[in-house]
Design a protein around this motif. Structure first.
Motif, short mmCIF file in Angstrom:
data_model
loop_
_atom_site.label_atom_id
_atom_site.label_comp_id
_atom_site.label_asym_id
_atom_site.label_seq_id
_atom_site.Cartn_x
_atom_site.Cartn_y
_atom_site.Cartn_z
N THR A 3 34.91 20.40 -58.05
CA THR A 3 35.49 21.35 -58.90
C THR A 3 37.09 21.14 -58.53
OG1 THR A 3 33.87 22.72 -59.20
CG2 THR A 3 35.87 23.68 -60.11
N VAL A 4 37.93 20.95 -59.49
CA VAL A 4 39.29 20.67 -59.13
C VAL A 4 40.19 21.85 -59.54
CG1 VAL A 4 41.06 18.99 -58.83
CG2 VAL A 4 38.98 18.24 -58.69
N THR A 5 40.84 22.58 -58.75
CA THR A 5 41.86 23.45 -59.02
C THR A 5 43.19 22.86 -58.84
OG1 THR A 5 40.38 25.27 -58.25
CG2 THR A 5 42.67 25.72 -58.74
N LEU A 6 44.09 23.04 -60.16
CA LEU A 6 45.31 22.36 -59.95
C LEU A 6 46.47 23.46 -60.31
CD1 LEU A 6 44.40 19.52 -62.14
CD2 LEU A 6 45.10 19.15 -60.06
N ASP A 7 47.65 23.40 -59.68
CA ASP A 7 48.61 24.17 -60.06
C ASP A 7 49.87 23.51 -60.48
OD1 ASP A 7 49.78 22.90 -57.77
OD2 ASP A 7 49.77 24.78 -56.51
N ASN A 8 49.74 22.11 -61.00
CA ASN A 8 50.63 21.45 -61.56
C ASN A 8 50.06 20.93 -62.81
OD1 ASN A 8 52.17 19.10 -62.14
ND2 ASN A 8 53.40 19.36 -60.59
N PRO A 9 50.48 20.73 -64.23
CA PRO A 9 49.86 20.25 -64.98
C PRO A 9 49.81 18.56 -65.27
CG PRO A 9 51.99 20.91 -65.78
CD PRO A 9 51.91 20.99 -64.48
N VAL A 10 50.54 17.92 -64.09
CA VAL A 10 50.59 16.65 -64.29
C VAL A 10 49.43 15.92 -64.59
CG1 VAL A 10 50.33 16.07 -61.77
CG2 VAL A 10 51.41 14.31 -63.18
N PHE A 11 48.21 16.07 -63.90
CA PHE A 11 46.68 15.56 -64.31
C PHE A 11 46.46 15.74 -65.83
CE2 PHE A 11 42.12 15.06 -64.13
CZ PHE A 11 42.16 13.81 -63.67
N PHE A 12 46.48 17.14 -66.01
CA PHE A 12 45.85 17.33 -67.37
C PHE A 12 46.90 16.51 -68.49
CE2 PHE A 12 42.87 20.08 -65.73
CZ PHE A 12 42.38 20.74 -66.61
N ASP A 13 47.89 16.45 -68.12
CA ASP A 13 48.95 15.75 -69.29
C ASP A 13 48.68 14.12 -69.21
OD1 ASP A 13 50.37 18.20 -69.38
OD2 ASP A 13 51.84 17.65 -68.36
N LEU A 14 48.26 13.89 -68.04
CA LEU A 14 47.90 12.25 -67.98
C LEU A 14 46.62 12.19 -68.70
CD1 LEU A 14 48.64 11.26 -64.15
CD2 LEU A 14 49.66 10.29 -66.32
N MET A 15 45.70 12.92 -68.63
CA MET A 15 44.59 12.93 -69.20
C MET A 15 44.20 13.12 -70.69
SD MET A 15 41.74 11.81 -67.19
CE MET A 15 40.52 12.12 -68.33
N GLU A 16 45.23 13.89 -71.26
CA GLU A 16 45.05 14.24 -72.43
C GLU A 16 46.18 12.94 -73.28
OE1 GLU A 16 46.99 18.12 -73.22
OE2 GLU A 16 45.05 19.14 -72.79
N ALA A 17 46.90 12.42 -72.49
CA ALA A 17 47.42 11.23 -73.02
C ALA A 17 46.58 10.06 -73.11
CB ALA A 17 48.79 10.92 -72.24
N PHE A 18 45.96 9.90 -72.09
CA PHE A 18 44.96 8.75 -71.91
C PHE A 18 43.82 8.73 -72.98
CE2 PHE A 18 41.10 7.06 -69.81
CZ PHE A 18 41.52 5.62 -69.92
N THR A 19 43.34 10.00 -73.02
CA THR A 19 42.01 10.08 -73.74
C THR A 19 42.32 10.38 -75.31
OG1 THR A 19 41.88 12.42 -73.45
CG2 THR A 19 40.79 11.09 -71.97
N GLY A 20 43.16 10.99 -75.52
CA GLY A 20 43.75 11.29 -76.99
C GLY A 20 43.13 12.64 -77.35
N ASN A 21 42.40 13.46 -76.31
CA ASN A 21 41.83 14.74 -76.51
C ASN A 21 42.62 15.79 -75.83
OD1 ASN A 21 38.90 12.74 -76.58
ND2 ASN A 21 39.09 14.53 -78.12
N THR A 22 42.68 16.93 -76.39
CA THR A 22 43.29 17.89 -75.76
C THR A 22 42.10 18.47 -74.92
OG1 THR A 22 42.84 19.53 -77.44
CG2 THR A 22 44.91 18.59 -77.45
N ALA A 23 42.48 19.26 -73.87
CA ALA A 23 41.39 19.71 -73.05
C ALA A 23 40.37 20.66 -73.80
CB ALA A 23 42.16 20.67 -71.97
N GLY A 24 39.18 20.36 -73.53
CA GLY A 24 38.21 21.27 -74.23
C GLY A 24 37.63 20.57 -75.48
N THR A 25 38.24 19.47 -76.05
CA THR A 25 37.71 19.02 -77.21
C THR A 25 36.96 17.57 -76.64
OG1 THR A 25 39.84 17.66 -77.69
CG2 THR A 25 39.41 19.93 -78.48
N GLY A 26 37.10 17.09 -75.47
CA GLY A 26 36.73 15.56 -75.29
C GLY A 26 35.37 15.46 -74.68
N GLY A 27 34.63 16.51 -73.88
CA GLY A 27 33.57 16.28 -73.23
C GLY A 27 33.69 15.42 -72.11
N LEU A 28 32.53 14.92 -71.70
CA LEU A 28 32.50 13.98 -70.37
C LEU A 28 33.58 12.58 -70.73
CD1 LEU A 28 28.66 14.33 -69.12
CD2 LEU A 28 30.80 14.67 -67.87
N VAL A 29 33.81 12.42 -69.58
CA VAL A 29 34.72 11.05 -69.48
C VAL A 29 33.97 10.15 -68.37
CG1 VAL A 29 36.52 9.47 -69.11
CG2 VAL A 29 36.83 11.66 -70.27
N THR A 30 33.16 9.30 -68.65
CA THR A 30 32.42 8.24 -67.59
C THR A 30 32.90 7.06 -67.45
OG1 THR A 30 30.29 9.65 -68.36
CG2 THR A 30 29.98 7.38 -67.25
#
Length: 533
Positions: free
Chosen positions: A338-365
């Protein structure tokens, strides 16, 4: 709230629930709603400091959050779960049920993964299942074979080796946490129970999630409702044995032996009383690491649910064979983080990479990961008390004894920081490594028995909910036997609760129907089309 176990005289039947997981909480709820029990006549005996069992979530923004596992739900297959949640008031809006809350949340946050599979830092076309004709025939065959014919075979014994490199297997195994050496019978059950998901397995469009982690969204409101009814949550009580009496009606639990505050105590059970036992635990002997230390493998002390089951099974063969599920930790363990973050950089990178906002994409394998690592970004906040500016995500790996591709160590030997470095390498985010690591607190969790319920087993290895000849005793949870349904789901535990309550009380009330999509021609046709695309 902790109560003392009462030994005072009583006139009404009482129910004692050994273990405080979701199966016991659900059993207490059904005793009240359908069995006519008063809450004060129900006691839940839990060895830890709070109820919830494996359905947990804890921590804070400063020390980091921890979720040992993540759960997915479907409306079709989770009939018992949604029946339970239909009469439990929401914490945030008591005028609505938890079921109402989940439906509203999923209507607002629709699942449709655009990056279910990733390799070499690129999204793959997961709609191409990459199944051979032989693989398709093997899938059809395992679904149509009887459980007795499959016996204790492993999944790898009924499929060709190439099946385990298909996109289908990467998605199937990581969605449900299957390994090639797990039970072919359990694989068959899953294929039948979730046949409706085959056309959308690459998008996870059928998955439903809770607004927060399942402890906050399900356990907390359920516990609050039970306590309001007067149910006694007795924490710090470790049940170690039961005595039985035998008579013309069969065998009945007579005494509960438990340890409280270091002292051994006894609790007499009358003829009219009921006992529900959660036997076994998938999260027993869990251990945690940190950003600078790995989660070390434990498992020698399996905890009260396993040792109690072993004690009871030694008395009566009808109570199952727990050693079948605990004797091979190397085949039942995996590691989550479990990863706790105090900076949005990782979520921003993932949302741009996946095309999903957090909570709509499910597992990325990450299919080229030696650990077969997967992560999921939940809708934020993921905890009720999560501070603004804090984000939380979860991940896990199935092959924890393999050497990493970027960090040349076994996953089980990696610190939280090393797990994140491996993840960033696979995602192609190494340029942002310093910034992400500076914002992160990654807590690894090793679970020796997390998929032990998938281990190959024979008839009788799991006890029936009502073992032959028992009068006032039922087994509930992940390690009792129910035909057709699938373990490693909240639904299995809640269904065991419904069945046990209705059976012990002799209620003329039908258990929530078991969804059988394999009998619906339209569902079967859609699944067949999906397998050949």
């Amino acid at each position: 709230m902790t109560e003392s176990i009462s030994n005072t005289p009583r006139s009404r039947p009482r129910a004692y629930l050994v273990g405080g997981g979701i199966a016991a909480l659900a059993s207490a709820a059904y005793l009240i709603r359908d069995g006519g029990f008063a809450g004060q006549d129900i006691q839940i005996l839990e060895e830890t400091t709070r109820p919830g069992g494996s359905l947990d979530g804890t921590g804070d923004g400063d020390e980091g959050y921890v979720i040992r596992g993540g759960r997915m739900f479907t409306y079709e297959a989770y009939t018992c779960t949604f029946d339970l949640l239909s009469f439990i008031p929401s914490l945030g809006n008591p005028g609505n049920s938890v079921k109402d809350e989940i439906i509203r949340f999923n209507n607002e946050h629709v699942s449709h993964s655009r990056a279910r599979l990733v390799a070499q830092g690129q999204r793959l076309d997961a709609s191409d299942l990459k199944l051979s004709n032989r693989d398709r025939l093997d899938l059809i065959e395992i679904m149509t074979r009887t459980e007795s014919s499959l016996g204790i075979q492993r999944i790898e014994e009924v499929f060709e080796p190439t099946f385990f490199t298909s996109n289908f297997w990467f998605m199937w195994s990581t969605t449900f946490a299957f390994q090639p050496w797990h039970s072919a019978v359990e694989m068959k059950r899953y294929l039948q129970r979730f046949i409706q998901e085959l056309p959308r397995i690459h998008t996870l469009a059928g998955v439903r999630r809770t607004p927060f982690n399942q402890y906050d969204s399900i356990v907390r409101p359920l516990v609050q409702w039970l306590e309001a009814q007067g149910v006694q949550m007795v924490t710090g009580a470790r049940v170690v044995d039961l005595d039985f009496r035998y008579g013309p009606r069969g065998k009945a639990a007579e005494t509960i032996h438990y340890v409280e505050e270091g002292a051994r105590r006894q609790l007499p059970i009358r003829d009219e009383d009921l006992v529900f036992i959660t036997n076994g635990s998938m999260t027993a002997a869990s251990s945690f690491g940190s950003m600078t230390s790995p989660a070390r493998l434990e498992g020698v002390d399996r905890g009260p649910s396993w040792t109690l089951w072993e004690t009871l099974a030694a008395k009566n063969a009808d109570f199952g064979h727990p050693e079948v599920f605990t004797r091979n930790i190397d085949e039942s363990k995996w590691l989550s983080f479990t990863v706790t973050l105090d900076n949005p950089v990782f979520f921003d990178l993932m949302e741009a990479f996946t095309g999903n906002t957090a909570g709509t994409g499910g597992l990325v394998t990450l299919v080229d990961s030696s650990w077969l690592m997967s992560i999921v970004l939940a809708h934020q906040p993921h905890f009720l008390d999560q501070p603004e500016g804090i984000q939380v995500f979860w991940g896990y790996g199935l092959f924890v004894d393999q050497e990493g591709d970027f960090v040349k160590k076994k996953m089980s030997d990696c610190t939280g920081e090393e797990l994140l470095i491996e993840l960033l390498g696979h995602l192609g985010f190494m340029a942002q490594k310093t910034e992400v690591l500076a914002a992160a607190n990654c807590i690894p969790c090793m679970m020796p028995y997390i998929t032990s319920q998938f281990m190959p087993r024979a008839k009788g290895d799991r006890p029936e909910i009502r073992p032959v000849g028992t009068v006032n005793l039922a087994f509930i949870g992940q390690y009792c036997e129910m035909p057709d349904d699938v373990v490693f789901t909240v639904e299995y535990s809640v269904r065991s609760a419904q069945i046990s309550v209705y059976s012990l009380l002799g209620l003329e009330k039908a258990v929530s129907p078991l969804y059988k999509g394999q009998t619906d021609p339209l569902v079967v046709f859609a699944a067949a089309k999906a397998l050949v695309r």
